[in-house]
Design a protein around this motif. Structure first.
Motif, PDB file in Angstrom:
ATOM      1  N   HIS A 130      39.532 -18.792  31.855  1.00 39.01           N
ATOM      2  CA  HIS A 130      40.360 -17.576  31.920  1.00 39.01           C
ATOM      3  C   HIS A 130      40.658 -17.250  33.385  1.00 39.01           C
ATOM      4  O   HIS A 130      40.641 -16.088  33.792  1.00 39.01           O
ATOM      5  CB  HIS A 130      39.628 -16.387  31.291  1.00 39.01           C
ATOM      6  CG  HIS A 130      39.166 -16.589  29.873  1.00 39.01           C
ATOM      7  ND1 HIS A 130      40.030 -16.607  28.798  1.00 39.01           N
ATOM      8  CD2 HIS A 130      37.925 -16.767  29.342  1.00 39.01           C
ATOM      9  CE1 HIS A 130      39.325 -16.773  27.672  1.00 39.01           C
ATOM     10  NE2 HIS A 130      38.058 -16.879  27.984  1.00 39.01           N
TER      11      HIS A 130
ATOM     12  N   GLN B 284      44.151 -16.771  32.623  1.00 37.67           N
ATOM     13  CA  GLN B 284      44.342 -17.736  31.536  1.00 37.67           C
ATOM     14  C   GLN B 284      44.265 -19.133  32.114  1.00 37.67           C
ATOM     15  O   GLN B 284      44.848 -19.417  33.149  1.00 37.67           O
ATOM     16  CB  GLN B 284      45.704 -17.527  30.883  1.00 37.67           C
ATOM     17  CG  GLN B 284      45.968 -18.459  29.718  1.00 37.67           C
ATOM     18  CD  GLN B 284      47.134 -18.007  28.882  1.00 37.67           C
ATOM     19  OE1 GLN B 284      48.134 -17.529  29.394  1.00 37.67           O
ATOM     20  NE2 GLN B 284      47.014 -18.146  27.585  1.00 37.67           N
TER      21      GLN B 284
ATOM     22  N   SER C 132      44.829 -15.382  27.507  1.00 35.67           N
ATOM     23  CA  SER C 132      44.785 -14.598  28.738  1.00 35.67           C
ATOM     24  C   SER C 132      43.886 -13.391  28.497  1.00 35.67           C
ATOM     25  O   SER C 132      43.861 -12.824  27.411  1.00 35.67           O
ATOM     26  CB  SER C 132      46.195 -14.114  29.092  1.00 35.67           C
ATOM     27  OG  SER C 132      46.121 -13.131  30.111  1.00 35.67           O
ATOM     28  N   LEU C 133      43.143 -12.983  29.522  1.00 36.34           N
ATOM     29  CA  LEU C 133      42.324 -11.771  29.384  1.00 36.34           C
ATOM     30  C   LEU C 133      43.013 -10.534  29.958  1.00 36.34           C
ATOM     31  O   LEU C 133      42.436  -9.448  29.960  1.00 36.34           O
ATOM     32  CB  LEU C 133      40.952 -11.976  30.029  1.00 36.34           C
ATOM     33  CG  LEU C 133      40.106 -13.113  29.431  1.00 36.34           C
ATOM     34  CD1 LEU C 133      38.704 -13.114  30.022  1.00 36.34           C
ATOM     35  CD2 LEU C 133      40.038 -13.039  27.908  1.00 36.34           C
TER      36      LEU C 133
END
Ligand code: HEC
Ligand code: HEC
Length: 369
Positions: free
Chosen positions: A242, A248, A288-289
């Motif tokens: 991530h 990501q 993605s975070l």
């Protein structure tokens, strides 16, 4: 030739032959769509995305895609739009482990957030689709999502005054499924999230953007796993999957997919269900975070309700015995990270700094109707 061969295009061809009566006026074919430069859409710090060459952005194309995204007439009984399951206030995910489609039917996985898709090479949890213009047909025809027939959809669009106007403005064409998919591709590609505090901080230039706890979290997130004499680690190695300014994994060789040790043996085979290869069993797209505080519940099946549960998983409950676990996690030698309560709190604080509240209020992505 802009038309390639594909099931949906054959349907398009079929229907453009049968002369539907519609009010399309050839003399309107003079409209020139307004080009939108990619530098107005994508931030420099993200770098240049890998865009389809045959679908240049125009204001009218993006707007048409946005109308279609929000329009329930894309579903059989006109009750479900893309935005039913992809809601802006939740970064275009929704707070359910599985979504409800038409007739109250459920999807088998959790709806994914939608932003920065221009930087993704593979779509869906199992990475089964690599082009957005192709992807849009899946939810439209899925029996448990929109259950629409493409023939009926084209007919509906061709009869609709606002679509007659906007297909003309965007493509100088009467409404058709191929241009529909291009317009939706333009809108989906144009959704950019870049204004979180994390984005202003990254890659560490503006330390003042983060408070002390978030900053400690940044070190845990970006630190390698390395056990001390007491069996504790300073780093949790989240960045390998991530990492970067989009939080990501962007390694194209990996396709951004991994097995993060959720199960000893997975029910949902993920990528393996598509490729049928042993090494892909239980492998999923590493999301993605960005905006992660908005997109609970977590993982492909929404099994974790909170970020606390997610961090407990990575700290204490990784299934190292799973044969396809990602090498980066296998390298922990089968030892749980055992993060302290303080480390968990700091890591979660860092994840929460990734929320982009301007993205979820940006009128460019809101319901146009
Ligand atoms: C009934 C709920 C529902 C509807 C309606 C729906 N989606 Fe989704 N969407 C999902 C789910 C669930 C997933 C994950 C599916 C999977 O991985 O198998 C998903 C995944 C996606 C993804 C992949 C994102 C990524 O990062 O890989 C895109 C893009 C997307 N949807 C766009 C759309 C568009 C465009 C529409 C309208 C044509 C739409 N969706 C309609 C539930 C829905
Ligand atoms: C080996 C790659 C890998 C590493 C390392 C990794 N992740 Fe993940 N992460 C994934 C994958 C793959 C998924 C999706 C798994 C699924 O749904 O089956 C995921 C999902 C998540 C999600 C849920 C995303 C969503 O939209 O539901 C969060 C939050 C998360 N990871 C945080 C972390 C944190 C924090 C760390 C470090 C402690 C970490 N990850 C380390 C690969 C990884």
């Amino acid at each position: 030739m802009k038309r390639h061969v594909g099931i949906w295009l054959m349907v398009v061809a079929l229907f453009s032959c049968s002369k539907e009566e519609q009010a399309f006026d050839d003399s309107q074919k003079t409209y020139t769509a307004t080009p939108v430069s990619t530098s107005d859409i994508f931030p420099m710090e993200f770098g240049a995305p890998n865009l389809p060459k045959d679908n240049p952005f125009t204001e009218e194309g993006i707007y048409l895609g946005r109308m279609l995204f929000y329009d329930p007439i894309l579903s059989l009984d006109s009750s479900v739009s893309c935005a039913s399951c992809h809601q802006q206030q939740y970064a275009f995910a929704e707070p359910l482990d599985r979504s409800f489609g038409i007739y109250g039917l459920r999807t088998s996985r959790s709806a994914m957030p939608l932003f920065n898709l221009a930087y993704s090479q593979k779509f869906f949890w199992d990475a089964r689709v690599s082009s957005l213009r192709q992807l849009v047909f899946e939810p439209i025809v899925a029996h448990n999502e929109m259950a629409m027939s493409l023939a009926r959809l084209e007919e509906r669009l061709k009869r609709n005054k606002k679509y007659i106007e906007y297909f003309n403005k965007a493509f100088n064409e009467e409404p058709n499924l191929y241009d529909m998919s291009l317009a939706m591709e333009q809108f989906l590609l144009s959704m950019v999230s870049k204004d979180s505090r994390f984005n202003r901080f990254f890659p560490g230039d503006n330390v003042e953007e983060l408070n002390a706890s978030e900053l400690r979290g940044a070190f845990i997130f970006n630190g390698l796993v390395n056990f001390d004499a007491n069996g504790n680690t300073k780093g949790a190695d989240c960045f390998h999957c991530h990492g970067g300014e989009m939080a990501q994994q962007q390694n194209p060789a990996m396709g951004g997919i991994a097995n993060n040790g959720l199960d000893a043996s997975p029910n949902d085979l993920g990528v393996g269900g598509v490729t049928n290869r042993d090494q892909d069993m239980g492998v999923f797209k590493a999301p993605s975070l960005l905006n992660i505080a908005l997109t609970a519940p977590y993982m492909h099946d929404g099994r974790f309700k909170t970020l606390e549960e997610v961090v407990d998983h990575y700290s204490d409950n990784v299934h190292y015995e799973n044969p396809t676990i990602h090498p980066q996690m296998a390298a922990h030698g089968g030892i749980q990270l055992n993060l302290s309560d303080q480390q968990k709190t700091d890591l979660i604080a860092y994840l929460r700094s990734m929320t982009d509240s301007t993205f979820i209020q940006n009128p460019k992505y809101a319901n146009p109707f």
